[in-house]
Design a protein around this motif. Sequence first.
Motif, PDB file in Angstrom:
ATOM      1  N   THR A   1       0.897  -1.074  -0.103  1.00 23.06           N
ATOM      2  CA  THR A   1      -0.087   0.127  -0.055  1.00 23.06           C
ATOM      3  C   THR A   1       0.970   1.284  -0.066  1.00 23.06           C
ATOM      4  O   THR A   1       0.480   2.315  -0.790  1.00 23.06           O
ATOM      5  CB  THR A   1      -0.955  -0.054   1.320  1.00 23.06           C
TER       6      THR A   1
ATOM      7  N   LYS B   1       2.569   1.906  -3.368  1.00 20.45           N
ATOM      8  CA  LYS B   1       1.668   2.370  -4.420  1.00 20.45           C
ATOM      9  C   LYS B   1       1.379   4.104  -4.009  1.00 20.45           C
ATOM     10  O   LYS B   1       1.138   4.734  -5.193  1.00 20.45           O
ATOM     11  CB  LYS B   1       0.159   1.769  -4.171  1.00 20.45           C
ATOM     12  N   GLN B   2       1.307   4.212  -2.885  1.00 22.76           N
ATOM     13  CA  GLN B   2       1.105   5.787  -2.380  1.00 22.76           C
ATOM     14  C   GLN B   2       2.261   6.691  -2.950  1.00 22.76           C
ATOM     15  O   GLN B   2       2.176   7.638  -3.323  1.00 22.76           O
ATOM     16  CB  GLN B   2       0.913   5.818  -0.867  1.00 22.76           C
TER      17      GLN B   2
ATOM     18  N   ARG C   1       4.579   5.857  -5.229  1.00 27.82           N
ATOM     19  CA  ARG C   1       4.521   5.867  -6.503  1.00 27.82           C
ATOM     20  C   ARG C   1       3.708   7.064  -7.308  1.00 27.82           C
ATOM     21  O   ARG C   1       3.864   7.484  -8.500  1.00 27.82           O
ATOM     22  CB  ARG C   1       4.349   4.718  -7.251  1.00 27.82           C
ATOM     23  N   LEU C   2       2.932   7.592  -6.523  1.00 28.57           N
ATOM     24  CA  LEU C   2       2.026   8.579  -7.265  1.00 28.57           C
ATOM     25  C   LEU C   2       2.809   9.892  -7.487  1.00 28.57           C
ATOM     26  O   LEU C   2       2.516  10.689  -8.092  1.00 28.57           O
ATOM     27  CB  LEU C   2       0.602   8.846  -6.316  1.00 28.57           C
ATOM     28  N   THR C   3       3.677  10.158  -6.572  1.00 30.88           N
ATOM     29  CA  THR C   3       4.268  11.362  -6.482  1.00 30.88           C
ATOM     30  C   THR C   3       6.035  11.221  -6.586  1.00 30.88           C
ATOM     31  O   THR C   3       6.638  12.386  -6.792  1.00 30.88           O
ATOM     32  CB  THR C   3       3.937  12.181  -5.383  1.00 30.88           C
ATOM     33  N   ASN C   4       6.634  10.159  -6.522  1.00 28.75           N
ATOM     34  CA  ASN C   4       7.917   9.932  -6.367  1.00 28.75           C
ATOM     35  C   ASN C   4       8.557   8.798  -7.099  1.00 28.75           C
ATOM     36  O   ASN C   4       7.765   7.747  -6.981  1.00 28.75           O
ATOM     37  CB  ASN C   4       8.386   9.915  -4.776  1.00 28.75           C
ATOM     38  N   SER C   5       9.493   8.772  -7.858  1.00 35.25           N
ATOM     39  CA  SER C   5      10.340   8.016  -8.584  1.00 35.25           C
ATOM     40  C   SER C   5      11.425   7.350  -8.077  1.00 35.25           C
ATOM     41  O   SER C   5      12.192   6.793  -8.771  1.00 35.25           O
ATOM     42  CB  SER C   5      10.586   8.387 -10.026  1.00 35.25           C
TER      43      SER C   5
ATOM     44  N   GLY D   1       4.603  10.183 -14.473  1.00 34.14           N
ATOM     45  CA  GLY D   1       4.822   9.405 -13.554  1.00 34.14           C
ATOM     46  C   GLY D   1       5.572   8.140 -13.433  1.00 34.14           C
ATOM     47  O   GLY D   1       4.947   7.025 -13.122  1.00 34.14           O
TER      48      GLY D   1
ATOM     49  N   THR E   1       8.151   5.102 -12.824  1.00 34.77           N
ATOM     50  CA  THR E   1       9.033   4.437 -11.841  1.00 34.77           C
ATOM     51  C   THR E   1      10.436   4.593 -12.340  1.00 34.77           C
ATOM     52  O   THR E   1      10.613   4.867 -13.353  1.00 34.77           O
ATOM     53  CB  THR E   1       8.561   3.167 -11.404  1.00 34.77           C
TER      54      THR E   1
ATOM     55  N   ARG F   1       3.075  -1.354 -18.423  1.00 37.38           N
ATOM     56  CA  ARG F   1       2.767  -0.270 -17.726  1.00 37.38           C
ATOM     57  C   ARG F   1       3.491   1.164 -18.474  1.00 37.38           C
ATOM     58  O   ARG F   1       2.746   2.109 -18.429  1.00 37.38           O
ATOM     59  CB  ARG F   1       3.565  -0.252 -16.277  1.00 37.38           C
TER      60      ARG F   1
ATOM     61  N   LYS G   1       1.328   4.492 -19.642  1.00 38.94           N
ATOM     62  CA  LYS G   1       1.715   5.923 -19.429  1.00 38.94           C
ATOM     63  C   LYS G   1       1.905   6.629 -20.630  1.00 38.94           C
ATOM     64  O   LYS G   1       1.663   7.688 -20.539  1.00 38.94           O
ATOM     65  CB  LYS G   1       2.631   5.792 -18.482  1.00 38.94           C
TER      66      LYS G   1
END
Length: 229
Positions: free
Chosen positions: A63, A66-67, A69-73, A152, A154, A199, A203
Motif C-alpha cells: 500500500t 503504491k502511495q 509512486r503517485l508522486t515519487n520515482s 509518473g 517509476t 505499464r 503511461k
Amino acid sequence: MTIKVLIIDDDKSLCARLEAYFAQHDLQLIIANSATEGLSELTLAQPDVLLLDVMMPQTDGFTLCKQIRLTNSIPIIMLTARGELSDKVLGLELGADDYLAKPFEPRELVARVQVLVRRQTLVGKVSPSLSFGELQISTSNHQATLKGEDIGLTGMEFKLLHLLASHPGEVFSRDQLLNELKGIDAEIYSRSIDILMSRLRQKLGDDPKHVKFIKTLRNVGYTFIGKSA
C-alpha cells in the motif's frame, strides 16, 4: 558523496544492524519504523534509495509503495519475509525496482543498493534530455513528460524508456532488455519485463492499433519509433 538510504521497517533490531553495516560502505541509513515516519523522512531527507518492508502494521509495504509512486520515482527495494513469486510480481506491478526476501545477507542488500544508484548515475550522464515531439525525457531528474504533463514513471520504467529512446529504430530482444535492467530476481525476469512494458505503454498512451512510441516486432522484440523533435 555519501549515498542516503531510507529504510521503512518496524524491525528495530534489523534496522540497527543494517545502519552499522551500511556505514562501513559509505552509505547513510535513515531509519523510519512506521509508514507515517517514513513518508515524513522521504520528504525531509530526500534519500537516494528506499528500502520498504512489506509486513508492517497499520499500512503494509504494498500500500505504501503504491502511495509513494503517485508522486515519487525514487528507486525502491521491497523487503519481506514472504518470498512467494506472487508477492514479488505484485511489488513490481506497484512500481518497485527490486525485491529481496528475508532473511538476507547485508552485503547483498548493499550490492543491490549500489547497483540502483549506479544505474541512476549512468542514465544521467548519457544525455541531458531527449525530445520526441510531445514526449520529453529528462535524465537530470529522471522524468518523462507527455504534452507537458509528468507521466509518473517509476525508476525501472524510466530506465526502460530511456534505453529504447536512446537507440531509436534499434530492435531489442527480451533477453537484451533483461540484461540491461538486471536487479530483479532471475525467476521473475520474464514476467517483470512484460509488466514493465505494459505499464510504460499505458503511461505513454500507446494504442496497440496506433503505436506512436514503442512498437512490438512479433517473435523478435521491441523498438522505439518516436520521431525526434
